[in-house]
Design a protein around this motif. Structure first.
Motif, PDB file in Angstrom:
ATOM      1  N   ARG A 105      53.354  24.687  44.502  1.00  0.00           N
ATOM      2  CA  ARG A 105      54.593  24.934  45.252  1.00  0.00           C
ATOM      3  C   ARG A 105      55.849  24.640  44.424  1.00  0.00           C
ATOM      4  O   ARG A 105      56.896  25.256  44.641  1.00  0.00           O
ATOM      5  N   SER A 106      55.728  23.729  43.473  1.00  0.00           N
ATOM      6  CA  SER A 106      56.905  23.342  42.688  1.00  0.00           C
ATOM      7  C   SER A 106      57.056  24.126  41.388  1.00  0.00           C
ATOM      8  O   SER A 106      58.065  23.971  40.690  1.00  0.00           O
ATOM      9  N   ASP A 107      56.074  24.956  41.067  1.00  0.00           N
ATOM     10  CA  ASP A 107      56.133  25.721  39.814  1.00  0.00           C
ATOM     11  C   ASP A 107      57.033  26.944  39.991  1.00  0.00           C
ATOM     12  O   ASP A 107      56.626  27.955  40.557  1.00  0.00           O
ATOM     13  N   ARG A 108      58.240  26.856  39.488  1.00  0.00           N
ATOM     14  CA  ARG A 108      59.211  27.948  39.666  1.00  0.00           C
ATOM     15  C   ARG A 108      58.787  29.221  38.944  1.00  0.00           C
ATOM     16  O   ARG A 108      59.174  30.324  39.348  1.00  0.00           O
ATOM     17  N   GLU A 109      57.982  29.086  37.908  1.00  0.00           N
ATOM     18  CA  GLU A 109      57.543  30.268  37.171  1.00  0.00           C
ATOM     19  C   GLU A 109      56.724  31.213  38.042  1.00  0.00           C
ATOM     20  O   GLU A 109      56.734  32.428  37.844  1.00  0.00           O
ATOM     21  N   LEU A 110      56.016  30.662  39.020  1.00  0.00           N
ATOM     22  CA  LEU A 110      55.166  31.508  39.873  1.00  0.00           C
ATOM     23  C   LEU A 110      55.980  32.473  40.718  1.00  0.00           C
ATOM     24  O   LEU A 110      55.439  33.467  41.220  1.00  0.00           O
ATOM     25  N   ARG A 111      57.280  32.210  40.880  1.00  0.00           N
ATOM     26  CA  ARG A 111      58.139  33.127  41.645  1.00  0.00           C
ATOM     27  C   ARG A 111      58.323  34.455  40.927  1.00  0.00           C
ATOM     28  O   ARG A 111      58.837  35.420  41.508  1.00  0.00           O
ATOM     29  N   ARG A 112      57.900  34.523  39.678  1.00  0.00           N
ATOM     30  CA  ARG A 112      57.958  35.793  38.940  1.00  0.00           C
ATOM     31  C   ARG A 112      56.933  36.788  39.479  1.00  0.00           C
ATOM     32  O   ARG A 112      57.099  38.002  39.335  1.00  0.00           O
ATOM     33  N   TRP A 113      55.882  36.287  40.115  1.00  0.00           N
ATOM     34  CA  TRP A 113      54.795  37.161  40.560  1.00  0.00           C
ATOM     35  C   TRP A 113      54.522  37.089  42.061  1.00  0.00           C
ATOM     36  O   TRP A 113      53.885  37.994  42.608  1.00  0.00           O
ATOM     37  N   PHE A 114      54.978  36.026  42.735  1.00  0.00           N
ATOM     38  CA  PHE A 114      54.640  35.843  44.140  1.00  0.00           C
ATOM     39  C   PHE A 114      55.861  35.481  44.974  1.00  0.00           C
ATOM     40  O   PHE A 114      56.800  34.849  44.477  1.00  0.00           O
ATOM     41  N   ASN A 115      55.816  35.866  46.263  1.00  0.00           N
ATOM     42  CA  ASN A 115      56.855  35.417  47.181  1.00  0.00           C
ATOM     43  C   ASN A 115      56.445  34.059  47.772  1.00  0.00           C
ATOM     44  O   ASN A 115      55.347  33.567  47.510  1.00  0.00           O
ATOM     45  N   GLU A 116      57.312  33.479  48.589  1.00  0.00           N
ATOM     46  CA  GLU A 116      57.061  32.133  49.097  1.00  0.00           C
ATOM     47  C   GLU A 116      55.826  32.067  49.992  1.00  0.00           C
ATOM     48  O   GLU A 116      55.075  31.088  49.973  1.00  0.00           O
ATOM     49  N   GLU A 117      55.606  33.104  50.772  1.00  0.00           N
ATOM     50  CA  GLU A 117      54.427  33.109  51.644  1.00  0.00           C
ATOM     51  C   GLU A 117      53.152  33.114  50.816  1.00  0.00           C
ATOM     52  O   GLU A 117      52.188  32.377  51.106  1.00  0.00           O
ATOM     53  N   GLN A 118      53.122  33.926  49.778  1.00  0.00           N
ATOM     54  CA  GLN A 118      51.946  33.985  48.916  1.00  0.00           C
ATOM     55  C   GLN A 118      51.714  32.660  48.203  1.00  0.00           C
ATOM     56  O   GLN A 118      50.574  32.199  48.095  1.00  0.00           O
TER      57      GLN A 118
END
Length: 219
Positions: free
Chosen positions: A84-97
Motif C-alpha cells: 500500500r505504501s509503494d508509490r511506484e505501484l501506482r504506475r500500473w495499478f489504481n487504488e482499488e487494485q
C-alpha cells in the motif's frame, strides 16, 4: 526470474526483479529469493484457470513475504503495508487494485483462521504452500537453525516433528484452496513420510548435517 510472465508489463517485471526480489536475499533460506520466484511461478500457472488479472497475481506473489524484513509473526500484515505504501505501484495499478493486491498478501499466511477474501488471496496462499515433501522438511530444519540456534540436535528434531505434525498432518492447520493445484497429492505424500517416523528421521539427519555444514566458521 529470467523472463517476463505472460500478461505482465515488462516495466512492472523489471521493477519487481530489480527492486523487490532482492529483498528476499536477506531472509532465511526457507524464504529466500528462490522461494519468492517459486510462488510467483505457481501463482502465474494457477491463475490461468480463473478470471484474475495476471499483473495483480504477479505483484501479490512477488511481495507476499516482503514483510519478513520486520518479523515473522506479523510479516503478512507488514507485506500488505509495504504494498500500500509503494508509490511506484501506482504506475500500473489504481487504488482499488492495490488494495486487492495488499489483501492477497495479507491473507496468504497458512496459520490464518480465515478464508482468503478474494481469488487473488487464494492463489497466493495456495502457491505459497510449496508442498514438495523434501523441500518442506528442509525448510523446517533451516528455519530452526536460523531462529533457534540454541537448540541441540535432538531439540531441532523435536521442533521439526512438532511443526510438521501441527501444520501438515491430518487435522493440521494448513488449508488448500485451489483444486487445480498439485498440492493435494503432494500433501498425501508428505503425510505418509510424517507417519513413517524412521523415514522422517533419516531425512532429518541428512538435512541437519547439511544445515550444520552451511553455518559459517567463527574464528
Amino acid at each position: 526470474m529470467k523472463s517476463c510472465p505472460k500478461g505482465v508489463s515488462p516495466s512492472l517485471f523489471e521493477y519487481v526483479r530489480t527492486a523487490i526480489l532482492p529483498l528476499y536475499d536477506s531472509f532465511d533460506k526457507g524464504h529466500g529469493r528462490d522461494h519468492a520466484e517459486y510462488v510467483v511461478d505457481q501463482a502465474m500457472t494457477l491463475c490461468r484457470y480463473y478470471e484474475a488479472d495476471p499483473q495483480m497475481v504477479f505483484t501479490a506473489a512477488a511481495y507476499h513475504d516482503t514483510g519478513l524484513c520486520e518479523d515473522r509473526k506479523t510479516h503478512h500484515i507488514v507485506s500488505a503495508r509495504i504494498i500500500r505504501s509503494d508509490r511506484e505501484l501506482r504506475r500500473w495499478f489504481n487504488e482499488e487494485q492495490i488494495g486487492i493486491i495488499a489483501d492477497a498478501a495479507e491473507d496468504h499466511r497458512a496459520s490464518s483462521k480465515n478464508e482468503p477474501r478474494t481469488i487473488y488471496g487464494k492463489l497466493i496462499a495456495e502457491s505459497d504452500r510449496q508442498i514438495v515433501p523434501l523441500t518442506v522438511i528442509r525448510r523446517t530444519v533451516q528455519y530452526g537453525f536460523a531462529h533457534y540456534p540454541e537448540l541441540d540436535k535432538e531439540g531441532h528434531w523435536a521442533r521439526t516433528l512438532e511443526h510438521l505434525k501441527e501444520k501438515y498432518a491430518e487435522g493440521g492447520y494448513l488449508k488448500l484452496w485451489i483444486p487445480e493445484s498439485e498440492n493435494r497429492e503432494r500433501l498425501k505424500e508428505l503425510r505418509a513420510i510424517i507417519e513413517d517416523r524412521k523415514l522422517l528421521r533419516s531425512i532429518f539427519e541428512k538435512e541437519y548435517a547439511a544445515a550444520c555444514c552451511s553455518i559459517p566458521t567463527k574464528f
